[in-house]
Design an enzyme around this catalytic site. Structure first.
Site: not given
Ligand code: FAD
Length: 497
Positions: A14, A51, A80, A344, A346, A348
């Protein structure tokens, strides 16, 4: 579209990836009986960074029918218009440049800019700095909003900055209100069928969640795709050195500019992202070149927080991608699928493209392997194309003060596609034609590539630049500036939140 019945989709995770995917698939398939369930562990939580966005986030909100007035204020969001790169080049006059999101006015100014770049590449001293040629750069500098007055019908393309926690929460509430099932549970095990497909997710306490199709949005853990299905991960570490980040918010900016700032540091770069409630700051660095402690100290000094007791947050980044985003009855989206460092912004963009392109491929072929393969090739090509553009920033940097920058400038671990782009620039070939020949999914167009090369001053040394010969003509910067100033006068200043 064939009438393959929409599957019951179970999304694990989530974070932004999980909720974006759930919203898009539910929106697409709910009326045909599609069902989406999201499982997330509040105990594990989300990564909570990310962000900045590209215009694809705006396209997604438009697609879902969510107005800016509904979501921007609750998510502390700002506009932006592009990214300003500062300090990546030591060449005098090229300390900083703006990479705009292209808009309709740029169709008129871009040819002049590219014409002058062609002349400057050949050593003629003509104006070819990206900032001077694009409306978005002017609007960002002047702190203006991207919504023009009614008599000016050429709105620029734009993205947003936002609070990642609040965006996830907004999308969760939006999805749940429309029928997506939300299960706060921790998944302990992935159950595979005899044939090797995902059969169910087994939660803490023994609950079993079945589905037809599973989307792995579990972040860097990649619980289903990499851990259970063993999908291969292809690292990008040979040409993207950054693997860590240190993050610290500061107070909101007084004068808010609708741009992300990417400022070069000793072993990487830092972002400055203006939100309505605070400023996001983070230093993306390579642990091979700087320790966590030194990176923290450098960030604190840069943002005026050297004496502050406020804690920082450290993050490790797994940079690369899975070979196949869709394997068996599972799709990886978000950090479980791959990550190209955030230069950049990228991530999302890829999340949205993956969810939409998957829905299209599934509608066309259900679980048929040829549709899946084509989809996987497209997503892989998109990753590689974005990766190449990010690598180009590092390869073309014009700094020599630290080993990090020197090693990046000397790095020869480049893809054939990036080599083709560099050869085209230095041998005066047409960049647009080279992009078309080189990339099957061109993530960045000619304007962006020209901005990158020209922005860092990738021209012959200033001492060798010579005046234009008689009869040759450069595009007029004065005319362009006058036109852009007239256009910019139709836009209001950014409104304080
Ligand atoms: C330093 C940094 C800067 C970034 N800057 C940008 C940016 O400027 N623009 C951009 O587009 N992206 C950026 N990103 C990438 C962005 O943060 C992610 O692509 C975005 O937040 C999506 O993350 P996610 O949902 O894949 O993972 P997460 O946010 O880590 O979510 C993972 C989910 O899985 C759940 N989960 C995991 N294991 C289990 C389990 N066993 N049981 C139940 N639930 C579980 C967690 O609870 C969580 O809800 C950045 C990333 C980093 C590291």
């Amino acid at each position: 579209m064939t009438e393959a019945a929409p599957p019951h989709i179970v999304v694990l995770g989530g974070g932004s990836a999980g909720w974006i995917t759930a919203c898009l698939l539910h929106h697409r398939w709910a009326q045909r009986g599609g069902k989406v369930t999201v499982i997330e562990s509040p105990e594990i939580g989300i990564i909570g960074v990310g962000e900045g966005s590209t215009p694809q986030l705006k396209a997604m909100f438009d697609h879902l029918g969510i107005a800016e007035s509904e979501w921007m204020a609750p998510c502390d969001a700002t506009y932006k218009l592009g990214i300003r790169f500062t300090g990546w080049s030591e060449r005098p006059g090229f300390d900083s440049y703006f990479h705009p999101f292209p808009g309709p006015v740029d169709m008129h100014t871009e040819p002049g800019f590219e014409h002058n770049c062609r002349l400057a590449r050949r050593g003629f001293d003509v104006p070819a700095r990206p900032d001077d040629w694009f409306l978005a750069a002017q609007l960002a500098d002047q702190g203006k909003e991207p919504h023009p007055s009614a008599n000016f019908p050429f709105a620029p393309s734009y993205g947003y900055h936002f609070d990642a926690y609040k965006l996830g929460g907004f999308l969760r509430d939006w999805a749940v209100a429309r029928g997506v099932t939300h299960l706060p549970r921790k998944v302990e095990q992935v159950e595979l069928s005899e044939g090797g497909d995902v059969a169910a997710l087994l939660c803490e306490g023994g609950e079993r969640i079945d589905g037809d199709f599973f989307v792995d949005c579990s972040g860097f853990r990649a619980l289903i795709m990499q851990q259970a299905l063993g999908e291969e991960f292809l690292p990008f570490s040979s040409n993207l050195f950054a693997d860590s980040a240190v993050v610290m918010p500061t107070a909101r900016d007084d004068a808010m500019q609708p741009q992300t700032q990417s400022i070069a540091m000793k072993a990487g770069w830092r972002w400055h992202i203006p939100l309505t409630a605070r400023t996001g700051n983070g230093y993306v660095y390579s642990s091979r070149y700087i320790s966590d402690e030194a990176a923290e100290a450098e960030l604190r000094a840069a943002i005026g927080m050297a004496d502050s007791e406020e804690p920082v947050r450290f993050l490790k980044m797994k940079v690369g991608r899975v070979r196949n985003s869709w394997n068996r009855n599972c799709l990886a989206v978000g950090l479980s699928q791959g990550f190209i460092e955030p230069l950049e912004a990228t991530a999302l963009h890829i999340v949205i493209a993956t969810a939409l392109e998957f829905a299209q491929a599934f509608e066309q072929g259900g679980f048929a392997p040829d549709h899946r393969e084509r989809f996987n090739q497209q997503i892989a090509a998109r990753y590689e194309s974005i990766r190449d553009y990010i690598v180009a920033h590092y390869r073309l940097n014009q700094r020599s003060d630290t080993a990090f920058w020197r090693d990046n400038a000397a790095n020869h671990a480049l893809s054939d596609n990036l080599k083709a782009m560099m050869t085209a620039w230095f041998t005066h070939k047409d960049m647009g034609a080279t992009i078309a020949e080189t990339f099957s999914v061109p993530a960045y167009g000619a304007m962006s590539w020209h901005c990158l090369f020209a922005g860092y001053g990738t021209f012959p040394p200033q001492a060798k630049m010579r005046p234009l010969p008689e009869g040759a003509e450069a595009a007029s910067l004065a005319d362009t500036q006058a036109m852009l100033a007239a256009c910019a006068s139709n836009f209001p200043p950014v409104r304080p939140a």
